[in-house]
Design a protein around this motif. Structure first.
Motif, short mmCIF file in Angstrom:
data_model
loop_
_atom_site.label_atom_id
_atom_site.label_comp_id
_atom_site.label_asym_id
_atom_site.label_seq_id
_atom_site.Cartn_x
_atom_site.Cartn_y
_atom_site.Cartn_z
N GLU A 128 0.95 -1.22 0.02
CA GLU A 128 0.03 -0.04 0.03
C GLU A 128 0.79 1.14 0.13
O GLU A 128 0.66 2.33 -0.77
CB GLU A 128 -1.02 -0.06 1.22
CG GLU A 128 -1.84 -0.93 1.03
CD GLU A 128 -1.60 -2.51 1.60
OE1 GLU A 128 -0.49 -2.69 2.46
OE2 GLU A 128 -2.01 -3.63 1.32
N GLU A 129 1.90 1.33 0.85
CA GLU A 129 2.61 2.44 0.89
C GLU A 129 3.58 2.72 -0.61
O GLU A 129 3.70 3.62 -1.00
CB GLU A 129 3.85 2.11 1.85
CG GLU A 129 3.18 2.13 3.31
CD GLU A 129 4.27 1.81 4.58
OE1 GLU A 129 4.29 2.44 5.57
OE2 GLU A 129 5.11 1.04 4.13
N VAL A 130 3.95 1.47 -1.20
CA VAL A 130 4.59 1.60 -2.45
C VAL A 130 3.60 2.12 -3.47
O VAL A 130 3.94 3.05 -4.02
CB VAL A 130 5.08 0.17 -2.91
CG1 VAL A 130 5.62 -0.01 -4.43
CG2 VAL A 130 6.34 -0.15 -2.34
N GLN A 131 2.18 1.62 -3.39
CA GLN A 131 1.32 2.16 -4.09
C GLN A 131 0.98 3.69 -4.14
O GLN A 131 1.00 4.36 -5.23
CB GLN A 131 0.01 1.42 -4.02
CG GLN A 131 -0.99 1.68 -5.24
CD GLN A 131 -0.55 1.28 -6.75
OE1 GLN A 131 -0.27 0.08 -6.84
NE2 GLN A 131 -0.47 2.21 -7.45
N LYS A 149 12.18 4.93 -13.52
CA LYS A 149 11.92 5.92 -12.61
C LYS A 149 11.30 5.53 -11.02
O LYS A 149 12.11 5.85 -10.04
CB LYS A 149 10.87 6.67 -13.04
CG LYS A 149 10.77 8.20 -12.59
CD LYS A 149 9.93 9.27 -13.32
CE LYS A 149 9.62 10.60 -12.67
NZ LYS A 149 8.72 11.14 -13.20
N ALA A 150 10.60 4.37 -11.14
CA ALA A 150 10.18 3.93 -9.87
C ALA A 150 11.32 3.17 -9.14
O ALA A 150 11.40 3.35 -7.77
CB ALA A 150 8.96 3.04 -9.83
N MET A 151 12.12 2.19 -9.79
CA MET A 151 13.11 1.64 -9.13
C MET A 151 14.28 2.60 -8.52
O MET A 151 14.94 2.39 -7.47
CB MET A 151 13.67 0.64 -9.86
CG MET A 151 12.94 -0.51 -10.48
SD MET A 151 12.25 -1.40 -9.00
CE MET A 151 14.09 -2.44 -8.84
N GLY A 152 14.43 3.79 -9.25
CA GLY A 152 15.49 4.86 -8.73
C GLY A 152 14.93 5.39 -7.58
O GLY A 152 15.78 5.61 -6.68
N ALA A 153 13.53 5.74 -7.41
CA ALA A 153 13.04 6.49 -6.32
C ALA A 153 12.97 5.45 -5.18
O ALA A 153 12.89 5.93 -3.95
CB ALA A 153 11.56 7.01 -6.55
N LEU A 154 12.69 4.12 -5.35
CA LEU A 154 12.36 3.15 -4.26
C LEU A 154 13.31 1.91 -4.14
O LEU A 154 13.38 1.26 -3.40
CB LEU A 154 10.84 2.59 -4.47
CG LEU A 154 9.67 3.64 -4.72
CD1 LEU A 154 8.49 2.76 -5.09
CD2 LEU A 154 9.34 4.28 -3.38
N LYS A 155 14.65 2.42 -4.70
CA LYS A 155 15.62 1.42 -4.67
C LYS A 155 15.98 1.32 -3.06
O LYS A 155 16.13 1.97 -2.34
CB LYS A 155 16.95 1.76 -5.09
CG LYS A 155 18.05 0.84 -5.11
CD LYS A 155 19.20 1.19 -6.03
CE LYS A 155 20.15 0.15 -5.96
NZ LYS A 155 20.91 -0.01 -7.19
N GLY A 156 15.93 -0.25 -2.71
CA GLY A 156 16.17 -0.53 -1.32
C GLY A 156 15.15 -0.45 -0.47
O GLY A 156 15.12 -0.97 0.83
N LEU A 157 14.12 0.13 -0.76
CA LEU A 157 12.83 0.43 0.26
C LEU A 157 11.94 -0.79 -0.07
O LEU A 157 11.02 -0.69 0.87
CB LEU A 157 12.41 1.69 0.05
CG LEU A 157 13.13 3.01 0.18
CD1 LEU A 157 12.72 4.35 -0.09
CD2 LEU A 157 13.67 3.06 1.82
N ALA A 158 11.73 -1.17 -1.37
CA ALA A 158 10.82 -2.32 -1.47
C ALA A 158 11.33 -3.22 -2.50
O ALA A 158 12.10 -2.98 -3.42
CB ALA A 158 9.54 -1.51 -2.17
N ASP A 159 10.81 -4.44 -2.55
CA ASP A 159 11.21 -5.47 -3.48
C ASP A 159 10.71 -5.13 -4.99
O ASP A 159 9.67 -4.38 -5.08
CB ASP A 159 10.36 -6.71 -3.05
CG ASP A 159 10.78 -7.62 -3.76
OD1 ASP A 159 11.98 -8.24 -3.90
OD2 ASP A 159 10.05 -8.54 -4.53
N GLY A 160 11.39 -5.45 -5.74
CA GLY A 160 11.16 -5.22 -7.28
C GLY A 160 9.85 -5.55 -7.77
O GLY A 160 9.04 -5.08 -8.41
N ARG A 161 9.41 -6.85 -7.10
CA ARG A 161 8.21 -7.27 -7.60
C ARG A 161 6.89 -6.50 -7.26
O ARG A 161 6.03 -6.50 -7.94
CB ARG A 161 8.13 -8.76 -6.97
CG ARG A 161 6.64 -9.52 -7.66
CD ARG A 161 6.89 -10.98 -7.17
NE ARG A 161 8.46 -11.64 -7.55
CZ ARG A 161 8.85 -12.73 -6.95
NH1 ARG A 161 8.28 -13.21 -5.91
NH2 ARG A 161 10.06 -13.14 -7.37
N VAL A 162 7.23 -5.99 -5.89
CA VAL A 162 6.05 -5.30 -5.35
C VAL A 162 6.22 -3.83 -6.24
O VAL A 162 4.74 -3.27 -6.46
CB VAL A 162 6.26 -4.91 -3.69
CG1 VAL A 162 5.29 -3.78 -3.38
CG2 VAL A 162 6.28 -6.12 -3.02
#
Length: 145
Positions: free
Chosen positions: A94-97, A120-133
């Motif tokens: 939910e937080e990722v969404q 863009k999303a992977m750059g912004a969320l790297k290390g904070l969430a799994d790639g699949r999520v």
């Protein structure tokens, strides 16, 4: 955590006679040493996290493959718990969404493709969430928009 922090964790595991944790950290340090030699310099904290994330992904895959062996699954679950302890707290789906929705609020789906959005999303969320999520959240954004 930097390489030296993992060395201290290893020493603490040895003092506590926690052979399993020692084994897991030794594997991580081996992977980090290999990467340091490959790079020719010390690893940054982000690079160390990358090594831990890769080890975590391998452990989760091994856990899934060991479905018929409860003893092996138990061992892999312990390893996964130890590895997760070395990573920052992961965001929920939910937080990722919510972050994806905010990140792409100014884009229209017609001008975006999944590859561009994932980059863009992977750059912004790297290390904070799994790639699949993250991928699932991007797919949901594309369907919603």
């Amino acid at each position: 955590m930097l390489y030296e922090d993992y060395r201290r964790e290893k020493m603490q595991a040895l003092k506590n006679k926690d052979t399993f944790k020692n084994k897991v950290i030794t594997g991580l340090m081996s992977d980090m040493t290999y990467k340091m030699k490959e790079k020719g310099q010390d690893l940054s904290e982000e690079e160390c996290q990358s090594v831990v994330q890769k080890a975590l992904k391998k452990a989760q895959e091994a856990y899934d493959l060991a479905a018929s062996r409860p003893d092996k699954q138990e061992e892999m679950a312990k390893e996964i718990d130890i590895l997760k302890g070395f990573l920052p707290e992961q965001l929920t789906a939910e937080e990722v969404q919510a972050k994806i929705d905010a990140l792409f609020a100014d884009l229209s789906p017609q001008e975006a493709n999944k590859g561009m959005l994932m980059g863009k999303a992977m750059g912004a969320l790297k290390g904070l969430a799994d790639g699949r999520v993250i991928s699932d959240a991007v797919d949901a954004w594309l369907k919603k928009a």
